[in-house]
Design an enzyme around this catalytic site. Structure first.
Site, PDB file in Angstrom:
ATOM      1  N   TYR A   1     -17.187  57.810  -2.035  1.00 33.35           N
ATOM      2  CA  TYR A   1     -17.941  56.602  -2.386  1.00 33.35           C
ATOM      3  C   TYR A   1     -19.419  56.756  -2.044  1.00 33.35           C
ATOM      4  O   TYR A   1     -20.292  56.337  -2.803  1.00 33.35           O
ATOM      5  CB  TYR A   1     -17.348  55.387  -1.660  1.00 33.35           C
ATOM      6  CG  TYR A   1     -16.092  54.876  -2.322  1.00 33.35           C
ATOM      7  CD1 TYR A   1     -16.146  53.863  -3.268  1.00 33.35           C
ATOM      8  CD2 TYR A   1     -14.858  55.437  -2.028  1.00 33.35           C
ATOM      9  CE1 TYR A   1     -15.005  53.413  -3.902  1.00 33.35           C
ATOM     10  CE2 TYR A   1     -13.710  55.006  -2.658  1.00 33.35           C
ATOM     11  CZ  TYR A   1     -13.782  53.992  -3.593  1.00 33.35           C
ATOM     12  OH  TYR A   1     -12.658  53.560  -4.224  1.00 33.35           O
TER      13      TYR A   1
ATOM     14  N   ARG B   1     -20.485  50.316   3.455  1.00 30.04           N
ATOM     15  CA  ARG B   1     -19.217  49.620   3.246  1.00 30.04           C
ATOM     16  C   ARG B   1     -19.149  48.370   4.115  1.00 30.04           C
ATOM     17  O   ARG B   1     -19.574  48.373   5.266  1.00 30.04           O
ATOM     18  CB  ARG B   1     -18.036  50.536   3.575  1.00 30.04           C
ATOM     19  CG  ARG B   1     -16.680  49.903   3.238  1.00 30.04           C
ATOM     20  CD  ARG B   1     -15.555  50.923   3.321  1.00 30.04           C
ATOM     21  NE  ARG B   1     -15.673  51.932   2.275  1.00 30.04           N
ATOM     22  CZ  ARG B   1     -15.295  51.763   1.012  1.00 30.04           C
ATOM     23  NH1 ARG B   1     -14.807  50.600   0.625  1.00 30.04           N
ATOM     24  NH2 ARG B   1     -15.425  52.735   0.141  1.00 30.04           N
TER      25      ARG B   1
ATOM     26  N   TRP C   1     -11.667  40.430  -8.114  1.00 29.89           N
ATOM     27  CA  TRP C   1     -10.301  40.752  -8.535  1.00 29.89           C
ATOM     28  C   TRP C   1      -9.592  39.514  -9.077  1.00 29.89           C
ATOM     29  O   TRP C   1      -9.713  38.429  -8.520  1.00 29.89           O
ATOM     30  CB  TRP C   1      -9.499  41.294  -7.355  1.00 29.89           C
ATOM     31  CG  TRP C   1     -10.034  42.534  -6.728  1.00 29.89           C
ATOM     32  CD1 TRP C   1     -10.654  42.628  -5.514  1.00 29.89           C
ATOM     33  CD2 TRP C   1      -9.988  43.866  -7.248  1.00 29.89           C
ATOM     34  NE1 TRP C   1     -10.980  43.932  -5.244  1.00 29.89           N
ATOM     35  CE2 TRP C   1     -10.582  44.715  -6.297  1.00 29.89           C
ATOM     36  CE3 TRP C   1      -9.483  44.433  -8.421  1.00 29.89           C
ATOM     37  CZ2 TRP C   1     -10.697  46.092  -6.474  1.00 29.89           C
ATOM     38  CZ3 TRP C   1      -9.598  45.806  -8.601  1.00 29.89           C
ATOM     39  CH2 TRP C   1     -10.196  46.616  -7.639  1.00 29.89           C
TER      40      TRP C   1
ATOM     41  N   THR D   1     -12.248  41.462  -0.739  1.00 28.65           N
ATOM     42  CA  THR D   1     -11.670  42.799  -0.804  1.00 28.65           C
ATOM     43  C   THR D   1     -10.143  42.775  -0.812  1.00 28.65           C
ATOM     44  O   THR D   1      -9.504  41.795  -0.431  1.00 28.65           O
ATOM     45  CB  THR D   1     -12.136  43.638   0.400  1.00 28.65           C
ATOM     46  OG1 THR D   1     -11.693  43.002   1.609  1.00 28.65           O
ATOM     47  CG2 THR D   1     -13.657  43.748   0.435  1.00 28.65           C
ATOM     48  N   VAL D   2      -9.570  43.890  -1.226  1.00 29.47           N
ATOM     49  CA  VAL D   2      -8.135  44.163  -1.090  1.00 29.47           C
ATOM     50  C   VAL D   2      -7.989  45.404  -0.224  1.00 29.47           C
ATOM     51  O   VAL D   2      -8.915  46.219  -0.181  1.00 29.47           O
ATOM     52  CB  VAL D   2      -7.463  44.378  -2.463  1.00 29.47           C
ATOM     53  CG1 VAL D   2      -7.340  43.081  -3.224  1.00 29.47           C
ATOM     54  CG2 VAL D   2      -8.194  45.425  -3.297  1.00 29.47           C
TER      55      VAL D   2
ATOM     56  N   CYS E   1      -7.152  50.796  -6.053  1.00 22.84           N
ATOM     57  CA  CYS E   1      -7.881  50.911  -4.788  1.00 22.84           C
ATOM     58  C   CYS E   1      -7.162  51.835  -3.808  1.00 22.84           C
ATOM     59  O   CYS E   1      -6.004  51.589  -3.457  1.00 22.84           O
ATOM     60  CB  CYS E   1      -8.025  49.521  -4.179  1.00 22.84           C
ATOM     61  SG  CYS E   1      -8.640  49.510  -2.488  1.00 22.84           S
TER      62      CYS E   1
END
Length: 370
Positions: free
Chosen positions: A224, A15, A79, A157-158, A46
């Site tokens: 994940y 990650r 996104w 990313t969010v 998410c």
């Protein structure tokens, strides 16, 4: 989340580390609390972004910090928001919706299992597939990153916590953001009833941090590491670890239920559930962080990430009771959970895992009644 990952040479999931780690406080030289100054950019699919939406609602900040939601379909560019033409038409509707006092996602559905076949990846349903970006007319989350740092070279990313005054990202790490939202920084702007809500009370902070640490590594991120494993031996190790730690949570909640039943009597379900939480006898950050994985487990992780030893509803009666209690008895959880976004995102965006893009209809229902 999702495409915000990389695979190592050993086939294991890695990650990305978040890049923006500032805070908001009266003592901060730049980022000081103010109503309407900060904006949250999230994905309803998410789990990391979902944490921030739940905390925002629990703390009564929906009229203080606005919010934009990206499309559930994550394409090769990342996104995205809805197209500019639609954004301009619906600006006022958008602002009114996301400052709704209830803090809810009005389009969230309690049962998304009817049909997905007619929904296309480029669907443009306003307030259903996504919202606009009302401040700059941006098309992508990446535009915010480049506005903050033109040399930015990592993934987009969010969640993103944005400062409209300095026009930059304050923080893009969900664990930081929920601590910022939970702090008393914004207390002067919220109703008194929300000031009593503290998701990290001092007397429980050490226990919350300890619980979060293994839940994050082995459950939140564990699914994940399981789903994105690219070697069989890595997958088998990770999926076994996920269920080993779900067993640990089940025992914690099972022991808690037995004690509460002895305290209140078996028939007083309401009092039992009012203290039925993972750490201590009150709702805390530990519940928020675990919830966003557990609520996705049966609809997505069982089949899509091959976390299929059993489901929560079939194999973990106390976790199942706990997650339904949060969903049905707390608006902040129910109104921010959108099963359609969750199912469509994972099954349509991860083309290596699900190349045909067919979205399973089950389980039915998405969440069972309490």
């Amino acid at each position: 989340m999702s495409k915000q990952w990389a695979s190592g040479t050993n086939g294991a999931f890695k990650r990305q580390v978040s890049s923006f780690r500032e805070t908001i406080s009266k003592q901060h030289p730049i980022y000081k609390p103010a109503k309407g100054r900060y904006w949250l950019y999230v994905s309803l699919a998410c789990p990391w972004a979902h944490r921030t939406l739940i905390t925002r609602a629990l703390k009564g900040l929906t009229s203080v910090i606005g919010c934009s939601v990206v499309h559930w379909h994550l394409d090769e560019k990342g996104w995205r928001f809805l197209d500019m033409e639609k954004q301009l038409e619906d600006r006022e509707s958008f602002l009114e919706h996301w400052h709704d006092a209830a803090g809810g996602i009005k389009t969230a559905k309690e049962d998304s299992s009817k049909s997905f076949a007619a929904i296309k990846n480029d669907s443009q349903r306003f307030m259903v597939d996504a919202t606009n970006e009302p401040h700059y007319g941006y098309e992508r989350i990446s535009d915010l990153y480049y506005k903050s740092d033109p040399q930015y070279s990592a993934r987009f990313t969010v969640p993103v916590l944005w400062d409209l005054e300095t026009q930059t990202i304050v923080n893009n790490e969900s664990s930081d953001i929920i601590r910022i939202l939970n702090s008393n920084a914004f207390d002067e702007f919220i109703d008194d009833k929300f000031k009593k809500t503290d998701l990290v009370p001092a007397q429980l902070e050490a226990k919350i941090d300890e619980f979060n640490s293994w839940v994050y590594d082995s459950i939140n991120n564990g699914v994940y590491k399981t789903g994105f494993a690219e070697k069989a031996e890595v997958y088998e190790s990770e999926v076994s670890n996920v269920f080993e730690h779900l067993d640990k949570v089940e025992k914690i909640l099972g022991d808690k239920y037995v004690k509460l039943k002895a305290k209140y009597g078996e028939d007083d379900r309401q009092k039992i559930l009012s203290e039925f939480f993972t750490v201590g006898d009150q709702l805390t950050e530990a519940d928020v962080r675990l919830y966003t994985t557990i609520i996705r487990f049966d609809p997505v992780y069982v089949q899509h990430f091959k976390c299929n030893f059993t489901s929560i509803r079939a194999g973990y009666p106390f976790i199942h009771l706990w997650v339904r209690n949060l969903y049905w008895n707390y608006d902040a959880f129910r109104h921010t959970t959108d099963f359609e976004h969750i199912k469509l995102h994972y099954t349509r965006s991860h083309t290596r895992i699900n190349p045909l893009g067919i979205t399973p209809l089950g389980p039915k229902p998405d969440i069972r009644p309490l």
